[in-house]
Design a protein around this motif. Structure first.
Motif, PDB file in Angstrom:
ATOM      1  N   ASP A 123       4.625   5.507   2.859  1.00  0.00           N
ATOM      2  CA  ASP A 123       3.944   6.797   2.752  1.00  0.00           C
ATOM      3  C   ASP A 123       4.685   7.814   1.894  1.00  0.00           C
ATOM      4  N   ASP A 128      -1.788   5.251  -4.386  1.00  0.00           N
ATOM      5  CA  ASP A 128      -2.419   6.570  -4.445  1.00  0.00           C
ATOM      6  C   ASP A 128      -1.745   7.389  -5.538  1.00  0.00           C
ATOM      7  N   LYS A 145     -12.075   7.507  -4.469  1.00  0.00           N
ATOM      8  CA  LYS A 145     -12.260   7.951  -3.072  1.00  0.00           C
ATOM      9  C   LYS A 145     -13.395   8.955  -2.983  1.00  0.00           C
ATOM     10  N   LEU A 182      -5.710   4.634  -6.601  1.00  0.00           N
ATOM     11  CA  LEU A 182      -6.719   5.361  -5.833  1.00  0.00           C
ATOM     12  C   LEU A 182      -6.866   6.742  -6.447  1.00  0.00           C
ATOM     13  N   VAL A 194       0.866  -1.189   0.000  1.00  0.00           N
ATOM     14  CA  VAL A 194       0.000   0.000   0.000  1.00  0.00           C
ATOM     15  C   VAL A 194       0.896   1.230   0.000  1.00  0.00           C
ATOM     16  N   LEU A 220       1.203  11.779  -4.093  1.00  0.00           N
ATOM     17  CA  LEU A 220       2.174  11.322  -3.100  1.00  0.00           C
ATOM     18  C   LEU A 220       3.348  12.292  -3.037  1.00  0.00           C
ATOM     19  N   LEU A 249      -6.231   6.963   6.045  1.00  0.00           N
ATOM     20  CA  LEU A 249      -6.586   6.076   4.947  1.00  0.00           C
ATOM     21  C   LEU A 249      -5.625   4.886   4.891  1.00  0.00           C
ATOM     22  N   ALA A 250      -4.340   5.146   5.114  1.00  0.00           N
ATOM     23  CA  ALA A 250      -3.353   4.068   5.105  1.00  0.00           C
ATOM     24  C   ALA A 250      -3.675   3.026   6.170  1.00  0.00           C
ATOM     25  N   GLU A 293       0.499   4.969   0.245  1.00  0.00           N
ATOM     26  CA  GLU A 293      -0.505   5.977   0.602  1.00  0.00           C
ATOM     27  C   GLU A 293       0.059   6.849   1.724  1.00  0.00           C
ATOM     28  N   ASP A 294       0.007   8.179   1.530  1.00  0.00           N
ATOM     29  CA  ASP A 294       0.624   9.072   2.517  1.00  0.00           C
ATOM     30  C   ASP A 294      -0.366   9.644   3.525  1.00  0.00           C
ATOM     31  N   GLU A 295      -1.654   9.450   3.320  1.00  0.00           N
ATOM     32  CA  GLU A 295      -2.642   9.975   4.263  1.00  0.00           C
ATOM     33  C   GLU A 295      -2.785   8.942   5.394  1.00  0.00           C
TER      34      GLU A 295
END
Length: 239
Positions: free
Chosen positions: A33, A53, A103, A80, A7, A56, A14-15, A9-11
């Motif tokens: 992230d 995502d 999203k 995403l 995965v 990023l 959500l991660a 994803e930096d949020e």
């Protein structure tokens, strides 16, 4: 062994949501992230799927996806995207994404898409691993298709195709001159349980058409407005 999912994803919220629900479903997950770190992880370790995502730090999702495919990494990728971001979806599919999730999304949709992509990928790998001896060849004009190797030759030149592009071509070439609807392609190539829309079919056909028609006109995919597509050769019949 559990299937491994990366995965990127930096949020943080959500991660955590992604990691928790995928882990609860039985997958082994790794969360990164940062864009550059995500690319490095994807290249250095073996994963069954990447959830990526677009926005990023360090390197965006399109850059990551592009570099992965350029280096020959075929790990399936679900991108995403933001709501109403059709351009992101189209661009992601062109770069080689296998599916997308818009999203915000629900847990059920996430797990369904992950399961569907992994199931299709497993089926693709099974086809590609078949031995090449005594292999079948399908021809249409100057086009030669080797289903057991996922290999396509046109005029003696190899045409590199993504797995779904290959399956679309294979379905069309077995029905030369016959109009195939978008629904038929969706159901046969992506499966009845596929959640995506017909835009996925159009994007893959568009990419496939460009690869086939580069520097030649003997084999073409024609669009039938409002219906679907058909494959035609210069001879008008299967070779």
């Amino acid at each position: 062994m559990p299937q491994k999912i990366l995965v990127i994803e930096d949020e943080p919220t959500l991660a955590r949501l992604l990691s928790y629900n995928l882990t609860q479903e039985g997958y082994e997950t790794k969360v990164v992230d940062h864009g550059s770190d995500g690319l490095q992880a994807a290249l250095q370790h073996q994963f069954d799927l990447i959830v990526l995502d677009i926005m990023l730090p360090g390197m965006n999702g399109f850059e990551i996806l592009s570099k992965l495919r350029q280096k020959g990494n075929k790990t399936p990728v679900i991108i995403l995207t933001a709501r109403n971001a059709e351009e992101e979806v189209v661009q992601g599919l062109k770069y080689g994404a296998d599916d997308y999730i818009t999203k915000p999304f629900g847990v059920a949709e996430l797990l369904a898409r992950v399961s569907a992509v992994l199931r299709r990928t497993t089926a693709d790998d099974g086809l590609q691993d078949k031995p090449g001896s005594g292999e079948k060849v399908i021809t249409a004009g100057d086009l030669y298709i080797y289903p057991e190797k996922y290999e396509v030759l046109l005029g003696g030149e190899s045409i590199p195709l993504r797995p779904k592009e290959f399956e679309v071509l294979l379905y069309l070439v077995q029905r030369p001159g016959v109009v195939v609807t978008r629904d038929d392609l969706m159901n046969i190539v992506w499966g009845f349980d596929y959640i995506g829309g017909q835009r996925t079919v159009d994007v893959h056909v568009s990419s496939l058409r460009k690869k086939l028609e580069m520097n030649q006109q003997s084999v073409q995919i024609e669009s039938i407005r409002g219906v679907g597509y058909k494959l035609v050769t210069s001879s008008g019949k299967k070779g």
